[in-house]
Design a protein around this motif. Structure first.
Motif: not given
Length: 466
Positions: A170-176
């Motif tokens: 998938g693609l990350t929704n955000g770096i966290n």
């Protein structure tokens, strides 16, 4: 088609990291979609041709209905719905039926859909994605064809949502990452020492106890399920040399440390805080149903563990009350020791194996992660965007809470990190986590010792691999 919007009562968890009803389970399936699916099962050559045919279908006016679901706070729900409405306005042939849930209810529903082969076309997953790997349709073919654009996403950010064999799930929704959100004014009012870049869990406990003694509120709000991340994953990683220990090993085939008693000090600290009243017991913790009604937000606690993508939301909520929050690094096991804090993907959006419109679902995910207008709506609520153009656009208009989040992630990214690490979770961790939280309550009530709780937690985790 009229969208079916589901509003779910929030369960007692935040995230992460953690959060009934459902929309229609029937999609409009075109003849070409069915042909594409059949062709994809024949040969690589026919699959390529089918993909080309399908690309023509999705760019036409053929009506397509996608189902999408996620978990999170009300702020996330509102922003995601607005983004969906923008996408539909740009793609009149696409209708997106959406559902949103609390963390617990989301995965309860997902397990039901997995059993019936009806998983949403676009669905959100976090670190527990290995449990649902059979329901994820990889993005590789869509990246190769250009349907999914990764040109502005770094290799390092793409790796956060890849399988070890290189498959792009998938693609990350955000770096966290994680931090401690706190109210400096409450610390100062109580005469408690403010957090520093090198504070320890002992400092954290002392500050929390002081705040409770002086102000009669919780020194620390509940970490909820993240107390497992704090006391097991983070605390174990903070001990020894950098990268020497981890709760599970890198291959997720066994334990990453040998001595269960390494867990005991954190368990004892938490039980002592519960007994003292500086940390909520299980009953009080159950009152926190989402980040927006956390005890820190209501003024009944002075600090709380957060996934930093949550920080702007609680910052704004407190700012409306005339309060200003700050964000501190996680406490360490020992001063000068390992931070135990890693940059990772907050969640990712995936295409379902059950979807009749896989390419259309992949196209939506690409837009969701890469489009500047979309992300001006989302405002990095799920974490700092992976796309460099989106990051630049959002940074130029960041609110104070968002800027604190950006600065914090930049700071954490400079910490020394192990050469190899794994932030994923093996199947079965959920039960280990639940047991661990129960053991802490049993220590607080005097039923077992912290040493016994450590042994039990280790045995529970070890049993996953037997």
């Amino acid at each position: 088609m009229k969208k079916k919007l589901v509003s779910i009562m929030m369960a007692a968890t935040m995230i992460a990291g953690s959060l009934v009803g459902c929309g229609s389970q029937t999609d409009s399936t075109t003849a070409n979609d069915s042909q594409t699916k059949d062709a994809a099962e024949t040969s690589a050559k026919e699959e390529t041709a089918a993909t080309e045919d399908k690309a023509e279908d999705t760019s036409s006016d053929e009506p397509i209905t996608l189902r999408m679901a996620w978990w999170g706070s009300q702020d996330r729900h509102d922003k995601t719905i607005a983004a969906i409405e923008l996408y539909e306005s740009l793609n009149p042939n696409v209708t997106i039926e959406y559902e949103y849930y609390s963390f617990d209810d989301y995965f309860t529903k997902l397990k039901t859909l997995v059993a019936s082969d009806e998983v949403w076309d676009v669905f959100q997953l976090g670190g527990n994605f290995p449990m649902y790997i059979d329901k994820i349709y990889p993005l590789d073919e869509f990246i190769e064809s250009g349907v999914v654009d990764v040109s502005k996403i770094s290799e390092a950010n793409l790796k956060t949502t890849r399988e070890t064999d290189g498959t792009q799930l998938g693609l990350t929704n955000g770096i966290n990452t994680y931090g401690i959100a706190y109210d400096p004014a409450l610390f100062e009012e109580a005469g408690a020492t403010l957090p520093t870049d090198d504070w320890t869990w002992e400092d954290y406990q002392k500050a929390a106890d002081t705040i409770t003694e002086k102000l009669g509120i919780f020194g620390s709000s509940t970490f909820l399920s993240s107390d497992f991340t704090a006391g097991c994953s983070t605390y174990i990683g903070q001990q020894g040399d950098l990268g020497q220990y981890s709760f599970f090993n890198l291959d997720l085939t066994g334990m990453g440390f040998d001595d269960p008693q390494m867990l005991a000090p954190f368990i004892q600290m938490r039980a002592d805080m519960i007994k003292k009243g500086s940390y909520p017991d299980a009953g009080a913790s159950a009152e926190v149903t989402n980040i927006e009604n956390d005890f820190l937000v209501t003024g009944e606690a002075a600090m709380v563990w957060v996934a930093v993508n949550q920080f702007p939301t609680i910052y704004n909520a407190c700012a409306e009350q005339g309060r200003e929050l700050a964000l501190a690094p996680l406490p360490k096991a020992v001063a000068g020791g390992n931070s135990g804090t890693l940059i990772q993907s907050s969640q990712m959006l995936c295409v379902s194996q059950d979807s009749e419109h896989k390419e259309a679902a992949a196209a939506f995910i690409s837009w969701f992660e890469n489009d500047v207008d979309c992300n001006n709506i989302l405002q990095a609520e799920r974490g700092i965007p992976a796309n460099e153009d989106v990051r630049e656009a959002l940074s130029s208009s960041a609110t104070k809470g968002q800027q604190i989040m950006y600065d914090y992630v930049d700071s954490v990214s400079k910490n020394p990190t192990p050469k190899e690490y794994n932030v994923l979770s093996p199947e079965g961790q959920d039960q280990v986590q639940d047991n661990y939280l129960n053991y802490i309550q049993q220590v607080a009530s005097g039923e077992i010792t912290a040493q016994e709780a450590a042994e039990k937690t280790y045995a529970d985790a070890q049993a996953i691999f037997k």
